[in-house]
Design an enzyme around this catalytic site. Structure first.
Site, short mmCIF file in Angstrom:
data_model
loop_
_atom_site.label_atom_id
_atom_site.label_comp_id
_atom_site.label_asym_id
_atom_site.label_seq_id
_atom_site.Cartn_x
_atom_site.Cartn_y
_atom_site.Cartn_z
CG ASP A 211 81.04 -12.38 -107.85
OD1 ASP A 211 81.48 -11.96 -106.70
OD2 ASP A 211 79.89 -13.26 -106.93
NE ARG A 212 82.52 -11.06 -102.26
CZ ARG A 212 82.16 -11.50 -100.71
NH1 ARG A 212 83.52 -10.87 -100.13
NH2 ARG A 212 82.38 -12.37 -100.82
CB SER B 183 84.66 -15.82 -104.76
OG SER B 183 83.93 -14.53 -104.85
CG HIS B 184 85.48 -13.53 -100.93
ND1 HIS B 184 84.34 -14.13 -101.52
CD2 HIS B 184 85.97 -14.16 -100.34
CE1 HIS B 184 84.41 -14.91 -100.17
NE2 HIS B 184 84.98 -14.56 -99.57
CG ASP C 229 84.21 -14.76 -108.70
OD1 ASP C 229 84.09 -13.61 -107.68
OD2 ASP C 229 83.13 -14.86 -108.28
CG ASP D 69 85.16 -10.40 -106.38
OD1 ASP D 69 84.08 -9.83 -106.74
OD2 ASP D 69 84.82 -11.61 -105.52
CE LYS E 130 78.86 -11.93 -104.59
NZ LYS E 130 78.57 -13.37 -103.94
#
Ligand code: VG1
Ligand code: CO
Length: 543
Positions: free
Chosen positions: A281-282, A113-114, A279, A277, A376
């Site tokens: 999702d943010r 992710s992030h 992946d 981000d 998300k």
């Protein structure tokens, strides 16, 4: 092509955290490490035989080799079919959508992710279940048991397949279908939002900057914002996914997306800015000279979602993670819809969404989403904002000011103390828990504690209980401080301190945020003794 049965032994520390198993890339690359975790996952779900899965990742270093291993293991375990994003790319929300659309048994998403990417940075694997959402604790608990008792794994002895070639290939008896990562996701967005109105907005000269942060959202944002909705060329920047995200943290907040923030607060600011981000999702939302905190963004989206065609019928309810500000609760109360407070991590929203109790969900960490998938969804939030801007024909700053005038403002900030000594962090939390019953009535930095507890959550759908989800300290006068340990870090411990102060409709809504929160900050630092216990006088990151 023969199936190899490889003898192995349990490897320490393979428990998934807030969002999957996340470790240094070199750890994932160690002999048997990835293989053990994948076999344990298959074992935990009653085997892969005859099943269909979605597989893809955010394109970080080790993404493609990991996918090749997973495909060979799925084939060796008798899986029927795997749907893979071309070149191994799938954003987390797009993977969730493909799981649901194709009614597969689940999916594996490769991402940290992030967190930064690269051979010396981080890698991760998330397992999602058939509703498209992150595996809930009852599934991850079984996975952990399997990682602790594993003795062998199965893998096909064969050459790699071509992940670039759209269409169906075979690995022994298993089908591998390589799909365009964007196509189905784009159709879903078209169903939810009024693309004609957003097109008209861009045609009228509305300008935007979208920072894809060299991560997976680049191809999605370019296709949807520029190619379909007609935003100018150059709207999407850092649009090519890179294995190391250009050496940056692909974390959409004012600290890591500083270049975008500088532009949005300059004289040449575009009308609207956003970032996503690693992946996808943010999301970060920022107007010209107007940063929108994720908690406020959720509240504005709840208040305005009905302006987009996919949400015309209204919302059943809203759910937010505990540390997220209560701004959305105020909107829900006024609208007469339900609101839920869940532990941190998207897996806790799955049951509420499946049961139709919540329609929109969000977290203070720049995560917002709805019942369209079970993750998300960064670009979804950006498109909903665009849809609202197109209908209301106001600036982001105007919409925010009107929102605060109607509901009051929840000043909010998160302070992260990263890579602190794990034992010091654990002791801090343990000692704080002991103090909780005696805190009410005491004053710190001029704030009187109204109540203090450790958050436990009982899922209203299946009754499952999750303990130890962070410490909440409520102050008289609608202030709050929350402290919890991160479950996504890969080095030492990260302590997150979340600060909130509500002011009503008639108060000053334009104070400097950190000064509006300084009493709450001083109070939690005094109560927890964080500076002396960790040796830190200031957070590493403030968002
Ligand atoms: C963080 C965030 C949390 C988010 C999680 C995964 O977890 O605080 O809100 O759901 O990351 O997001 P933690 O345990 O480090 O606080 V992502 O975009 O990594 O999938
Ligand atoms: Co993410």
């Amino acid at each position: 092509m023969s199936v190899k049965v490889v003898k192995t032994a349990p490897i320490e520390g393979q428990q998934p955290g807030t969002s999957g198993l996340r470790k240094k890339t070199r750890i994932f690359m160690q002999t048997h490490y990835l293989e053990n975790f994948i076999q344990a996952t298959f074992n935990a779900i009653g085997g892969a035989k005859g099943k269909t899965f979605v597989v893809g990742g955010d394109g970080r270093f080790f993404n493609q080799p990991a996918i090749q291993t997973i495909l060979k293991m799925a084939a060796a375990n008798g899986a029927h079919k795997i749907i893979v994003g071309q070149n191994g790319l799938l954003s987390t929300p797009a993977a969730s959508h493909l799981i649901r659309l194709n009614k597969t048994d689940g999916g594996l998403i490769l991402s940290a992710s992030h967190n930064p990417g690269g051979i010396d940075e981080d890698f991760g694997v998330k397992y999602n279940i058939s509703n498209g959402g992150p595996a809930p604790e009852k599934v991850t608990d079984k996975m952990v048991v399997q990682t602790q008792t594993i003795t062998e794994y199965k893998i096909l002895n064969t050459a790699n397949i071509d992940l670039g070639k759209i269409g169906i290939q075979n690995l022994a008896n298993m089908q591998v279908e390589i799909v365009d990562p964007v196509a189905d996701y784009q159709i879903l967005m078209q169903q939810l939002f009024d693309f004609d109105q957003i097109k008209a907005l861009f045609a009228s000269g509305f300008t935007m900057r979208f920072d894809a942060m060299h991560a997976v959202t680049g191809p999605y944002a370019t296709a949807i914002l520029q190619d379909i909705l007609g935003a100018q060329q150059g709207t999407v920047i850092n649009a090519i996914p890179l294995e190391n995200f250009g050496g940056y943290h692909p974390d959409p907040n004012p600290v890591w997306a500083k270049g975008l923030m500088d532009e949005m607060f300059s004289d040449q600011a575009p009308d609207f800015g956003a970032a996503s981000d690693g992946d996808g999702d943010r999301n970060m939302i920022v107007g010209a000279n107007a940063y929108v905190t994720p908690s406020d963004s959720l509240a504005v989206l709840v208040a305005n979602a009905h302006l987009a065609k996919g949400y015309k019928a209204g919302l059943a309810g809203v759910a937010r993670s505990m540390p997220t500000s209560s701004a959305c609760d105020k909107v829900a109360a006024k609208m007469g819809i339900a609101s839920f407070e869940t532990p941190t991590g998207w897996k806790f929203f799955g049951n509420l969404l499946d049961a139709g109790k919540a329609t929109l969900c969000g977290e203070e960490s720049a995560g917002t989403g709805s019942n369209h998938v079970r993750e998300k969804d960064g670009l979804w939030a950006v498109l909903l904002w665009l849809n609202i801007l197109a209908v209301r024909k106001q600036s982001v700053a105007e919409i925010l000011a009107e929102h605060w005038a109607e509901y009051g403002r929840n000043y909010y900030s998160r302070h992260d103390y990263e890579a602190v000594d794990s034992q010091a962090a654990k002791n801090l939390m343990a000692d704080l828990i002991v103090q909780l019953p005696s805190l009410a009535g005491q004053s710190f930095a001029g704030l009187e504690v109204a109540s203090a507890d450790e958050f436990s959550y009982t899922d209203p759908v299946d009754g499952s209980v999750s303990h130890h989800q962070g410490i909440r300290i409520n102050f008289k006068g609608e202030g709050r401080a929350v402290i919890r340990m991160s479950g996504t870090g890969t080095q030492g411990a990260t302590l997150r301190v979340y600060l909130e102060q509500y002011v009503n409709q008639h108060a000053d809504h334009f104070l400097e945020v950190q000064s509006a929160l300084s009493a709450a900050n001083k109070a939690i630092l005094a109560i927890s003794e964080l500076p002396t216990r960790t040796g830190r006088n200031a957070p590493n990151v403030m968002t």
